[in-house]
Structures are given as structure tokens and as C-alpha cells.
Design a protein around this motif. Sequence first.
Motif, PDB file in Angstrom:
ATOM      1  N   VAL A  81       0.846  -1.202   0.000  1.00  8.97           N
ATOM      2  CA  VAL A  81       0.000   0.000   0.000  1.00  8.97           C
ATOM      3  C   VAL A  81       0.876   1.245   0.000  1.00  8.97           C
ATOM      4  CG1 VAL A  81      -1.700   1.327   1.317  1.00  8.97           C
ATOM      5  CG2 VAL A  81      -1.917  -1.167   1.150  1.00  8.97           C
ATOM      6  N   GLU A  82       1.891   1.254   0.845  1.00  7.03           N
ATOM      7  CA  GLU A  82       2.798   2.401   0.917  1.00  7.03           C
ATOM      8  C   GLU A  82       3.501   2.621  -0.422  1.00  7.03           C
ATOM      9  OE1 GLU A  82       6.502   4.013   3.678  1.00  7.03           O
ATOM     10  OE2 GLU A  82       6.176   1.855   3.476  1.00  7.03           O
ATOM     11  N   SER A  83       3.997   1.538  -1.041  1.00  2.73           N
ATOM     12  CA  SER A  83       4.720   1.671  -2.306  1.00  2.73           C
ATOM     13  C   SER A  83       3.827   2.212  -3.416  1.00  2.73           C
ATOM     14  CB  SER A  83       5.307   0.316  -2.727  1.00  2.73           C
ATOM     15  OG  SER A  83       6.405  -0.016  -1.915  1.00  2.73           O
ATOM     16  N   VAL A  84       2.563   1.776  -3.435  1.00  2.52           N
ATOM     17  CA  VAL A  84       1.629   2.295  -4.436  1.00  2.52           C
ATOM     18  C   VAL A  84       1.354   3.770  -4.171  1.00  2.52           C
ATOM     19  CG1 VAL A  84      -0.746   2.181  -5.293  1.00  2.52           C
ATOM     20  CG2 VAL A  84       0.561   0.076  -4.952  1.00  2.52           C
ATOM     21  N   GLU A  85       1.114   4.119  -2.914  1.00  2.00           N
ATOM     22  CA  GLU A  85       0.790   5.510  -2.582  1.00  2.00           C
ATOM     23  C   GLU A  85       1.948   6.451  -2.867  1.00  2.00           C
ATOM     24  OE1 GLU A  85      -2.586   4.818   0.898  1.00  2.00           O
ATOM     25  OE2 GLU A  85      -0.600   5.560   1.453  1.00  2.00           O
ATOM     26  N   LEU A  86       3.173   5.976  -2.765  1.00  3.30           N
ATOM     27  CA  LEU A  86       4.346   6.817  -3.032  1.00  3.30           C
ATOM     28  C   LEU A  86       4.776   6.764  -4.501  1.00  3.30           C
ATOM     29  CD1 LEU A  86       6.489   6.074   0.162  1.00  3.30           C
ATOM     30  CD2 LEU A  86       5.000   8.028  -0.300  1.00  3.30           C
ATOM     31  N   GLY A  87       4.021   6.026  -5.320  1.00  3.44           N
ATOM     32  CA  GLY A  87       4.339   5.950  -6.746  1.00  3.44           C
ATOM     33  C   GLY A  87       5.507   5.055  -7.058  1.00  3.44           C
ATOM     34  N   ARG A  88       5.876   4.179  -6.108  1.00  8.74           N
ATOM     35  CA  ARG A  88       7.043   3.330  -6.319  1.00  8.74           C
ATOM     36  C   ARG A  88       6.709   1.995  -6.963  1.00  8.74           C
ATOM     37  NH1 ARG A  88       9.264   4.524  -0.491  1.00  8.74           N
ATOM     38  NH2 ARG A  88       8.241   2.532  -0.064  1.00  8.74           N
ATOM     39  N   ARG A  89       5.409   1.715  -7.099  1.00 11.18           N
ATOM     40  CA  ARG A  89       5.007   0.432  -7.670  1.00 11.18           C
ATOM     41  C   ARG A  89       3.803   0.610  -8.576  1.00 11.18           C
ATOM     42  NH1 ARG A  89       3.042  -5.206  -4.665  1.00 11.18           N
ATOM     43  NH2 ARG A  89       2.582  -6.298  -6.603  1.00 11.18           N
ATOM     44  N   MET A  90       3.830  -0.064  -9.739  1.00 16.59           N
ATOM     45  CA  MET A  90       2.667  -0.111 -10.608  1.00 16.59           C
ATOM     46  C   MET A  90       1.635  -1.029  -9.951  1.00 16.59           C
ATOM     47  SD  MET A  90       1.222   0.710 -13.568  1.00 16.59           S
ATOM     48  CE  MET A  90       2.491   1.162 -14.778  1.00 16.59           C
ATOM     49  N   PRO A  91       0.431  -0.517  -9.633  1.00 18.12           N
ATOM     50  CA  PRO A  91      -0.561  -1.351  -8.936  1.00 18.12           C
ATOM     51  C   PRO A  91      -1.085  -2.479  -9.814  1.00 18.12           C
ATOM     52  CG  PRO A  91      -1.552   0.708  -9.623  1.00 18.12           C
ATOM     53  CD  PRO A  91      -0.084   0.835  -9.912  1.00 18.12           C
ATOM     54  N   ASP A  92      -1.236  -3.655  -9.217  1.00 19.56           N
ATOM     55  CA  ASP A  92      -1.862  -4.775  -9.912  1.00 19.56           C
ATOM     56  C   ASP A  92      -3.319  -4.443 -10.202  1.00 19.56           C
ATOM     57  OD1 ASP A  92      -0.197  -7.098  -7.687  1.00 19.56           O
ATOM     58  OD2 ASP A  92       0.531  -6.138  -9.514  1.00 19.56           O
ATOM     59  N   GLU A  93      -3.898  -5.116 -11.196  1.00 20.61           N
ATOM     60  CA  GLU A  93      -5.317  -4.923 -11.493  1.00 20.61           C
ATOM     61  C   GLU A  93      -6.165  -5.296 -10.285  1.00 20.61           C
ATOM     62  OE1 GLU A  93      -8.721  -6.560 -14.634  1.00 20.61           O
ATOM     63  OE2 GLU A  93      -6.583  -6.912 -15.013  1.00 20.61           O
ATOM     64  N   SER A  94      -5.735  -6.347  -9.567  1.00 19.67           N
ATOM     65  CA  SER A  94      -6.496  -6.766  -8.389  1.00 19.67           C
ATOM     66  C   SER A  94      -6.446  -5.701  -7.300  1.00 19.67           C
ATOM     67  CB  SER A  94      -5.960  -8.101  -7.855  1.00 19.67           C
ATOM     68  OG  SER A  94      -4.581  -8.007  -7.535  1.00 19.67           O
ATOM     69  N   PHE A  95      -5.297  -5.011  -7.176  1.00 18.03           N
ATOM     70  CA  PHE A  95      -5.193  -3.931  -6.190  1.00 18.03           C
ATOM     71  C   PHE A  95      -6.182  -2.827  -6.532  1.00 18.03           C
ATOM     72  CE2 PHE A  95      -3.750   0.060  -4.503  1.00 18.03           C
ATOM     73  CZ  PHE A  95      -3.212  -0.245  -3.253  1.00 18.03           C
ATOM     74  N   VAL A  96      -6.230  -2.441  -7.810  1.00 16.23           N
ATOM     75  CA  VAL A  96      -7.131  -1.363  -8.237  1.00 16.23           C
ATOM     76  C   VAL A  96      -8.582  -1.737  -7.951  1.00 16.23           C
ATOM     77  CG1 VAL A  96      -7.957  -0.013 -10.201  1.00 16.23           C
ATOM     78  CG2 VAL A  96      -5.524  -0.560 -10.011  1.00 16.23           C
ATOM     79  N   GLU A  97      -8.980  -2.966  -8.307  1.00 19.50           N
ATOM     80  CA  GLU A  97     -10.364  -3.393  -8.111  1.00 19.50           C
ATOM     81  C   GLU A  97     -10.739  -3.423  -6.632  1.00 19.50           C
ATOM     82  OE1 GLU A  97     -12.876  -3.949 -10.234  1.00 19.50           O
ATOM     83  OE2 GLU A  97     -11.511  -3.095 -11.714  1.00 19.50           O
ATOM     84  N   ARG A  98      -9.871  -4.009  -5.814  1.00 22.08           N
ATOM     85  CA  ARG A  98     -10.184  -4.117  -4.383  1.00 22.08           C
ATOM     86  C   ARG A  98     -10.176  -2.746  -3.712  1.00 22.08           C
ATOM     87  NH1 ARG A  98      -5.921  -9.056  -3.481  1.00 22.08           N
ATOM     88  NH2 ARG A  98      -6.933 -10.553  -4.892  1.00 22.08           N
ATOM     89  N   ALA A  99      -9.235  -1.879  -4.126  1.00 22.27           N
ATOM     90  CA  ALA A  99      -9.184  -0.528  -3.559  1.00 22.27           C
ATOM     91  C   ALA A  99     -10.433   0.253  -3.946  1.00 22.27           C
ATOM     92  CB  ALA A  99      -7.929   0.194  -4.047  1.00 22.27           C
ATOM     93  N   GLU A 100     -10.865   0.088  -5.192  1.00 18.16           N
ATOM     94  CA  GLU A 100     -12.080   0.763  -5.658  1.00 18.16           C
ATOM     95  C   GLU A 100     -13.277   0.364  -4.793  1.00 18.16           C
ATOM     96  OE1 GLU A 100     -13.929   3.340  -7.216  1.00 18.16           O
ATOM     97  OE2 GLU A 100     -12.521   2.937  -8.849  1.00 18.16           O
ATOM     98  N   GLU A 101     -13.418  -0.933  -4.546  1.00 12.49           N
ATOM     99  CA  GLU A 101     -14.539  -1.430  -3.751  1.00 12.49           C
ATOM    100  C   GLU A 101     -14.454  -0.946  -2.306  1.00 12.49           C
ATOM    101  OE1 GLU A 101     -14.372  -5.634  -4.199  1.00 12.49           O
ATOM    102  OE2 GLU A 101     -14.841  -5.588  -6.352  1.00 12.49           O
ATOM    103  N   ALA A 102     -13.237  -0.914  -1.759  1.00  9.73           N
ATOM    104  CA  ALA A 102     -13.064  -0.520  -0.363  1.00  9.73           C
ATOM    105  C   ALA A 102     -13.251   0.976  -0.140  1.00  9.73           C
ATOM    106  CB  ALA A 102     -11.683  -0.948   0.128  1.00  9.73           C
ATOM    107  N   LEU A 103     -13.106   1.759  -1.211  1.00  4.05           N
ATOM    108  CA  LEU A 103     -13.130   3.217  -1.059  1.00  4.05           C
ATOM    109  C   LEU A 103     -14.341   3.878  -1.710  1.00  4.05           C
ATOM    110  CD1 LEU A 103      -9.308   3.847  -1.586  1.00  4.05           C
ATOM    111  CD2 LEU A 103     -10.576   3.903   0.576  1.00  4.05           C
ATOM    112  N   GLY A 104     -15.425   3.124  -1.851  1.00  4.22           N
ATOM    113  CA  GLY A 104     -16.678   3.757  -2.250  1.00  4.22           C
ATOM    114  C   GLY A 104     -17.183   3.461  -3.635  1.00  4.22           C
ATOM    115  N   ASN A 105     -16.415   2.719  -4.437  1.00  6.48           N
ATOM    116  CA  ASN A 105     -16.873   2.372  -5.788  1.00  6.48           C
ATOM    117  C   ASN A 105     -17.290   3.582  -6.611  1.00  6.48           C
ATOM    118  OD1 ASN A 105     -16.714  -0.252  -6.842  1.00  6.48           O
ATOM    119  ND2 ASN A 105     -18.209  -1.010  -5.338  1.00  6.48           N
TER     120      ASN A 105
END
Length: 285
Positions: free
Chosen positions: A56-80
Motif C-alpha cells: 500500500v505504501e509503495s503504491v501511494e508513493l508511486g514506487r510500484r505499478m498497482p496490480d489490477e487486483s489492487f485497483v479493483e479491491r481498492a475501488e470497492e473498499a473506497l466507495g466504488n
Amino acid sequence: MDSADSDDLTACEAEREPDPSDSLRTFGAVVQALRENAGFSRADFGDLVRFSKHTVESVELGRRMPDESFVERAEEALGNTGALRRSARFLTRGEAGLAAWFRRWARLERVAVSLCTYECRLVPGLLQSEEYARAVFEGTIPVVTDGQLETLLAVRLERQRMLHERPTVPFSFIVEEHVFRRRFGDAEQMRGMLDHVLEHSAPRNVTLQIMPLEGGLHACLDGPVQLLETPERRRLAYSEGQQNGRLISDAKEVSLLYQRYDTLRSQALNPKESRGLLERLRGEL
């Protein structure tokens, strides 16, 4: 730390972006803002999206390209809202071979309708010979790997194609005389560098002027600067120092830098005199 968390951390470190892009940083900042607004810690959010807090930290700091699964789960967790899904389509990795602070300017260069460069440190990148550029990159601190060096060199040479591929775009260069007197390699390499500059500044759309040593103080003593005009006729500037660069869009500041550059044109040798000086320097080797 459990084994799953450890495995995820290892994967994160292995996939860390060597040079984060602006889009990765922006996406990460949005994820962080939404997470904090929802009241989740990184550890809590990691549990929700089934990634470690380190990922989570690496994605938030722009250090990692987020996986598709990360994007989908984050979308669901943060209000869709769809914001993360839509923005994820525009994510790009860092542009290899270009410093992070230079990328925006490099993109503007490719579409500019005019480009002006004053340089007092090195031969401008668009005019460097391959051997000169290689010597510059070999002297970089921290030392780069052989693979990184070849990437840097390839990007530098690719940028130079603009001078020939855009024959109706005016390119102006004003360079301090001492830049061409600074030795690198042997006499043959120095002659090769000067020949390269003479060749690449010969086209009618390229103007090279030299500020002679005996020219004294002049209008651009504050340091190197680049200026360009966009297809929309907007004027921008760029200045660079140690480990940083600044894109300047403020109209008053850009206007001042253009005034300084225009004054410097009158203080430097004219193009014919400048070519003559380079030819004399070559003959002295």
C-alpha cells in the motif's frame, strides 16, 4: 510478519519502479487521500485489499505499478466511485533514460515550435557526440550500471533526431566557449566532438552562437536555461541544477528569461564567427 505478508513485501520490492512516473505518483496520492478520508490506516487498508501495508505504501508513493487486483479491491473498499478504475487506465511507468524532473520538458520539446538553449556547463544534450555523451554518463554519481548507461545513451541520441526530423522548427543554442575547451578523452575524441557539433549545427533551422571568454559578464549569469514555444503559442522555460529541474510557466518570469536570452544573442559571437571559433579550436588539437 506472517509468511504471506513477507512474500508480498518481497514481490513489492522486486517490482519497485526504478524511476516513478508522474502518473504513478498522482494515482498514489489519490489512493492515499481516499484511504485517509475513509479513516483507514495503511495496515487496515492492506487487510481490506489483501495486500501488505508495505505494498500500500509503495503504491501511494508511486514506487510500484498497482496490480489490477489492487485497483479493483481498492475501488470497492473506497466507495466504488470509479475514480481509481478510470485513472488506472492512464498509468505509465517511468520513462527510462530521462531524469524524473526532465520528463515533462522532454515531452514539450517534441511538440515545440521553437526551442532556445543557453548552456554554461556541458555541450547541450541535443548537440553531444556519442563519445562525449558516454563520457558524461560514465562520470555520473552514483555510478550507473552498463545497462543503464546504454539506456541513457540511447535516449540522448534519440532526442537528437529532432534537429533533423523537424527541419522547420528553429533551434537556437548559445554556449560558453569554455564548454568546448573542457577536455575529455584524447585529441581524437575532442576533434570528433567538435566535428559533431559543427555538423549538427549546420542545418538552416539550427543556430549556434558561442559566448567568448573575453566577452566578460553577460545577461545569463544566473545559470543555464531553456525556452520553448508550444503549438498554442504559449511560452515556457526550464532551469536545472543539482538533482532537480524546474518547469517555469509564470508569464512574467518566462518573459524575463526571454529578455535575458535575447540580450545574450547580441553579446555572443554571431553564428559565422562561432563556427570559425570551433574550427580554430579543432585545429589546435
